[in-house]
Structure formats: structure tokens, C-alpha cells
Design an enzyme around this catalytic site. Structure first.
Site, short mmCIF file in Angstrom:
data_model
loop_
_atom_site.label_atom_id
_atom_site.label_comp_id
_atom_site.label_asym_id
_atom_site.label_seq_id
_atom_site.Cartn_x
_atom_site.Cartn_y
_atom_site.Cartn_z
N GLU A 191 0.84 -1.22 0.00
CA GLU A 191 0.00 0.00 0.00
C GLU A 191 0.87 1.26 0.00
O GLU A 191 0.36 2.36 -0.18
CB GLU A 191 -0.96 -0.03 1.20
CG GLU A 191 -0.31 0.06 2.58
CD GLU A 191 0.26 -1.26 3.10
OE1 GLU A 191 0.57 -2.16 2.29
OE2 GLU A 191 0.41 -1.36 4.33
N CYS A 296 16.13 -6.67 0.45
CA CYS A 296 16.20 -7.89 1.26
C CYS A 296 17.55 -8.56 1.08
O CYS A 296 17.95 -9.40 1.87
CB CYS A 296 15.10 -8.84 0.89
SG CYS A 296 15.26 -9.39 -0.80
P1 NAD Z 1 5.69 -6.13 5.25
O1 NAD Z 1 5.81 -7.51 5.77
O2 NAD Z 1 5.36 -5.03 6.19
O3 NAD Z 1 4.58 -6.07 4.09
C1 NAD Z 1 4.54 -7.01 3.05
C2 NAD Z 1 3.09 -7.18 2.59
O4 NAD Z 1 2.32 -7.69 3.69
C3 NAD Z 1 2.45 -5.88 2.15
O5 NAD Z 1 1.66 -6.12 1.00
C4 NAD Z 1 1.60 -5.48 3.35
O6 NAD Z 1 0.44 -4.75 2.99
C5 NAD Z 1 1.23 -6.81 3.96
N1 NAD Z 1 1.05 -6.73 5.42
C6 NAD Z 1 1.69 -5.89 6.27
N2 NAD Z 1 1.27 -6.11 7.53
C7 NAD Z 1 0.36 -7.11 7.48
C8 NAD Z 1 -0.42 -7.79 8.47
N3 NAD Z 1 -0.35 -7.48 9.77
N4 NAD Z 1 -1.24 -8.77 8.06
C9 NAD Z 1 -1.33 -9.10 6.76
N5 NAD Z 1 -0.62 -8.48 5.79
C10 NAD Z 1 0.22 -7.50 6.14
O7 NAD Z 1 7.06 -5.83 4.46
P2 NAD Z 1 7.54 -4.45 3.83
O8 NAD Z 1 7.88 -3.51 4.92
O9 NAD Z 1 6.60 -4.01 2.78
O10 NAD Z 1 8.87 -4.94 3.07
C11 NAD Z 1 10.10 -5.05 3.70
C12 NAD Z 1 10.34 -6.47 4.19
O11 NAD Z 1 10.27 -7.37 3.09
C13 NAD Z 1 11.75 -6.66 4.74
O12 NAD Z 1 11.64 -7.48 5.88
C14 NAD Z 1 12.49 -7.37 3.63
O13 NAD Z 1 13.59 -8.15 4.03
C15 NAD Z 1 11.41 -8.22 3.08
N6 NAD Z 1 11.71 -8.65 1.72
C16 NAD Z 1 12.11 -9.93 1.54
C17 NAD Z 1 12.45 -10.36 0.27
C18 NAD Z 1 12.89 -11.77 0.05
O14 NAD Z 1 13.01 -12.14 -1.10
N7 NAD Z 1 13.13 -12.57 1.05
C19 NAD Z 1 12.37 -9.48 -0.81
C20 NAD Z 1 11.94 -8.18 -0.59
C21 NAD Z 1 11.61 -7.78 0.69
#
Ligand code: NAD
Length: 510
Positions: A191, A296
């Protein structure tokens, strides 16, 4: 068609744009009454207001996908291939438009945003070979007059839930193989920077993808839970932080879905005493501060072995003042702002936390942050970071690089192997034997030898170990094709009087 991109390529008007869902080939405004702000992080200004989906909005998207799937799965492989070549051309032609959208909402510098699109395009190109990727096996005369062959079929409606840090590439990791395999797709992007997904939908429609095969619903936990609980969705790919990845995996599998959930990381880069220190310092600065550390696969911790430490700290210190922090739209900028004000403040708080815990603050990014309302933070370096400190344990996800000093290779490997995360890891050395032993010893999914960000090319698969991945299959590449299909084995015989008789025994193969 380029409506969305125009908002970013034309002069910014200062208006707040409404960002709607994309369902069944068209823009659909949500009626949940819930929305969220989208910012330009370099200006610190709100530029968009994104609709948050209700359970009913998700239902509409799933029904559209379900309807489209029935005919999409019948489309021949040659027509699907032709379409993927068109998709490839359109994304290639609009790479700069997509990159500008990324810079405007995420903040990463334009050159980095173009790199993101290029790496995503590689996955689309891989999918242009879908007939080859879906080929099964065939065994003639497995038994007398009987042939056996395997086929792979799509799952149906599948969904992707993606993070803020790669708003175009991570969705491409999912929708491209999912659709190429014959599935219909529902994307729930972050979002925080949702516009690239809507532009993706427009490009796919222009390429000729039938309506309903690709849908976008925006939102938060309400939309995610609706996806995880929907009986019409067969599989979910997730990329994001570890706590949410674990939740998505547990909830999705409890609801009978196939799930791959990629989580967070704390990527270590080990520098041995024999390493080329200049090369290691260049790599550490590039991989630690590129995209403001919001990758990441960013290097967040350097493990300096023996006498490498002082030289390495000195070489990095020399490079830090030269890192140009500024608006990603400016061609000179090398590092942009952080994605939101809250995230910037949280990342900055780790500098004091590190000092309080006993680390040495070599560079404090608050002192070198550009002026203005943007969500700025300069580059920070913490030396003498110890494994028990929060700055070691937490995924900071910003331009704060830590250095841990150890005496031996074994201590360095133990640090990596005991870490709860296991996404990427790198070793810098001139010794091929040690590098080879490291690849054998280390518990992480992606290993770099003198390469700091070892993101696999599109024809291998991407994924970590331990708390960096929940599920059995890595994303994109051959494992991505496996994830989005299920196997079927056909045992077949054609009427032939020479082989036909009544036999009540258990089928034998000889
Ligand atoms: P996030 O976990 O906050 O959000 C990811 C998704 O989950 C978003 O679409 C968000 O709307 C949704 N979300 C958030 N809170 C939620 C909840 N309580 N319940 C259900 N859905 C929820 O992650 P972010 O801040 O957008 O991205 C950064 C994170 O992603 C870092 O931890 C990074 O390491 C990780 N990441 C990992 C990889 C990988 O390949 N392993 C790649 C990119 C990013």
C-alpha cells in the site's frame, strides 16, 4: 494507456491522485471507505490516496480471475508464448516509465529503479520459453502396449502479496510465471507504493492479455486475510517481513493453500584477511547503502576477520563522504530517501541504540542527511557490533551498516549459521579453497563469492533458508514453474487385440 506513467513523467501538479483497484480489465474504485496515503519520499509530500479493499472487493477480483481462468488455461502454448514476447516488448519499451513511478513512490534513485525493472524483465524473458518449461516426460512401452507420461497443469486462481521495496520486480517474480503457466492472478501490492502494479495491469491489457487474468486489489490486512481465507484461491506467494511471512504461511496452509512466503534478512558479508580490501570496501558501500539499504539482499553486516578489520573500516570511511544522497530523479543522486517518515525515524533510532549498546558510531547519517521535508537519512556506519546487540539482531532495513570483528573463519561462519535468517551471504577472499569450503559450510539460500548481492539470474530460483523462507519452493526460475503447476501422470493404452485379455491380478509392469 500510459495514464499512470504520465502522472509521474509530467510536471507534478501537487494534486493527490486516487489509486484504484484493477479488476476484470478495468479500473475499479473501492467502496470500503478505507484508504491510505502514498508519498513522494524525496519531497515528503502526499501524492496519492490508495483504496483499501474490502472482503467484497477481493471477492470481485477472485470471481473475475475464476471466470478468466477457464478460457485462459485452454490457450495454446504457442499463443501464450507469442503474448509473452509482446509483454516483453511493452515492458522493455516502458522501462523508464515504470522506473519513474518507482522513484516517485519508493524514493530509490532512477538508475537503481531501472535496474529493478531490468531484473524483473529477465523473469518475463524466461517465461517466453514456457513451452520448454512445461515439457513433461514420456516413457514408451512402460508395460506391454502401455505408455506413461507426465504433464503439468495450472492451479487455477493464485495470488501474490508483495512488499514496498521492489514494487515492480517482486510482482514480476510472481505474475509472470503464474500467468505463463496458465493461472489467473490476483495481486495485492504494498500500500506504500501501489502505482507500478496498476501500470503493470494497463501494460498487460495493451499486450493483449484477456481481462480477468491479472487483477490488482490494494489494501492492508483486511485484503490479505480475505485472500488467505478465500476458497477460490489455490496458492499464495508472499514476499515481505518475517513475522508476516510466517503468518501468511500458517494461515494460508491452514486454509488448504500452497504457500511460498519469503521473509526478512540479515545478510552477512565476510571479509577474510587475504581479501582485496578496495574491492570489498566498494562492494560493502554499494550493497550496504544502495536503495538506502531497503533491499532484502542488502549487506547489513560486515564480518571482518583478523587484520582485515582496520583496513576495511578505513577504506569504507574514505568512501562514505562521496556517496551522493538526494532526490532519485536527479541524475547525480546515488542514494534516495527512505520510504516513509516513520521508517526513517525507526532506522535513525538504531544509531543511538547502537551507541548505547556499546558499538562505535563511525558515521552518523543524521548529520549528513540532505535538508528538506523528504524522508532523509545519510549513510551510517557502526563498528564493534556484537551479536547480542539489537543493531546486530534486528533487520534495520536502512542505510546503517554494522561491522563485527572476529579472529577466525570458523567464528565468522558460526555467526552466519546461528543467525535466524538465511537469505543471502557473501565471502570476500582470494583463496578458492576457502571459498569452496564456505559454499559447503554456510546455512543460507544464496551465496556470493566476491559478489555482495547474489540475486540469482532468472533461470535459477530465488529463496533463503531458515526464517527467510516459509514453504518448500523458492520463487521464479524452475521452482517457480513447479510452484504454479501441479503434476499429473497418465498411464495409457490403446485398443489392440494383441494385448487385450482379462487379468484380475495387480497391474505388473513387465
Ligand atoms: P511487510 O511484511 O510489512 O509487508 C509485506 C506485505 O504484507 C504488504 O503487502 C503489506 O500490505 C502486507 N502486510 C503488512 N502487515 C500485514 C499484516 N499485519 N497482516 C497481513 N498483511 C500484512 O514488508 P515491507 O515492509 O513491505 O517490506 C520489507 C520487508 O520485506 C523486509 O523485511 C524485507 O527483508 C522483506 N523482503 C524480503 C524479500 C525476500 O526475497 N526474502 C524481498 C523483498 C523484501
Amino acid at each position: 494507456m500510459t495514464e499512470v506513467a504520465d502522472q509521474f513523467t509530467e510536471e507534478r501538479s501537487g494534486e493527490v491522485t486516487r489509486i484504484a483497484h484493477w479488476i476484470d480489465g478495468q479500473r475499479v474504485e473501492g467502496d470500503s471507505g478505507r484508504t491510505g496515503p502514498v508519498y513522494n519520499p524525496a519531497l515528503g509530500l502526499q501524492t496519492g490516496e490508495v483504496d483499501f479493499a474490502s472482503v467484497e472487493d477481493v471477492e470481485r477480483a477472485v470471481q473475475a480471475a475464476k471466470g478468466a481462468f477457464e478460457s485462459w488455461r485452454t490457450i495454446s502454448l504457442s499463443r501464450r508464448t507469442e503474448l509473452f514476447f509482446r509483454i516483453r516488448e511493452l515492458f522493455h519499451d516502458h522501462a523508464e516509465d515504470i522506473a519513474k513511478i518507482l522513484t516517485a513512490e519508493h524514493g530509490k534513485v532512477l538508475s537503481d529503479a531501472k535496474g529493478e525493472v531490468a531484473r524483473g524483465l529477465e523473469v518475463i524473458e524466461y517465461c517466453c520459453g514456457i513451452p520448454e518449461l512445461l515439457k513433461g516426460g514420456f516413457s514408451e512401452q512402460a508395460s506391454t502396449g502401455i505408455d506413461v507420461y507426465s504433464i503439468r497443469q495450472p492451479l487455477g486462481v493464485v495470488a501474490g502479496i508483495t512488499p514496498f521495496n521492489f514494487p515492480a520486480m517482486v510482482p514480476m517474480w510472481m505474475w509472470a510465471p503464474a500467468i505463463a503457466c496458465g493461472n489467473a492472478f490476483v495481486l495485492k501490492p504494498s500500500e506504500k507504493d501501489p502505482s507500478a502494479s496498476v501500470f503493470t495491469a494497463e501494460l498487460l491489457k495493451d499486450a493483449g492479455l484477456p481481462d480477468g487474468v491479472f487483477n490488482v486489489v490494494h489494501g492492508d490486512k483486511v485484503a490479505v486475510d480475505a485472500i488467505l481465507e478465500h476458497p477460490g484461491i489455490s496458492a499464495v506467494s508472499f514476499v515481505g517481513s518475517t513475522p508476516i511471512a510466517r503468518y501468511v504461511y500458517e494461515t494460508g496452509t491452514a486454509n488448504g493453500k500452497r504457500v511460498q512466503a519469503l521473509g526478512g534478512a540479515k545478510n552477512h558479508m565476510i571479509v577474510l584477511p587475504d581479501a582485496d580490501i578496495d574491492m570489498a570496501a566498494d562492494a560493502a558501500v554499494s550493497a550496504g547503502y544502495g536503495s538506502a539499504g531497503e533491499r532484502c539482499m542488502a549487506v547489513s553486516l560486515l564480518v571482518a576477520v583478523g587484520h582485515a578489520a582496520d583496513d576495511l573500516v578505513g577504506a569504507i570511511q574514505e568512501r562514505l563522504p562521496k556517496v551522493k544522497v538526494g532526490d532519485g530523479m536527479h541524475p547525480d543522486s546515488e542514494m534516495g530517501p527512505l520510504v516513509t517518515r516513520e521508517h526513517r525515524d525507526k532506522v535513525a533510532s538504531y544509531i543511538d541504540r547502537g551507541r548505547d549498546e556499546g558499538a562505535t558510531v563511525v558515521a552518523d547519517g543524521r548529520e549528513t542527511a540532505p535538508e528538506g521535508d523528504g524522508f532523509w537519512l545519510g549513510v551510517s556506519l557502526l563498528d564493534n557490533v556484537k551479536p547480542e546487540m539489537d543493531v546486530y539482531k534486528d533487520e534495520i532495513f536502512g542505510p546503517v551498516l554494522g561491522i563485527t570483528r572476529v579472529e577466525t573463519y570458523d567464528e565468522a561462519v558460526e555467526l552466519v549459521n546461528e543467525n535466524p535468517y538465511g537469505n543471502g551471504v557473501a565471502i570476500f577472499t582470494r583463496d578458492g579453497g576457502v571459498a569452496r569450503q564456505f559454499q559447503f559450510d554456510v546455512k543460507a539460500g544464496m551465496v556470493g563469492v566476491n559478489v555482495p548481492i547474489p540475486v540469482p539470474v532468472a533461470y535459477y530460483s530465488f529463496g533463503g533458508w531458515k526464517s527467510s523462507l516459509f514453504g518448500d519452493l523458492h520463487i521464479y526460475g524452475p521452482e517457480g514453474i513447479q510452484f504454479y503447476t501441479r503434476g499429473k501422470v497418465v498411464t495409457s493404452r490403446w485398443p489392440d487385440p494383441a494385448t487385450s485379455k482379462v487379468d484380475l491380478g495387480f497391474p505388473q509392469t513387465r
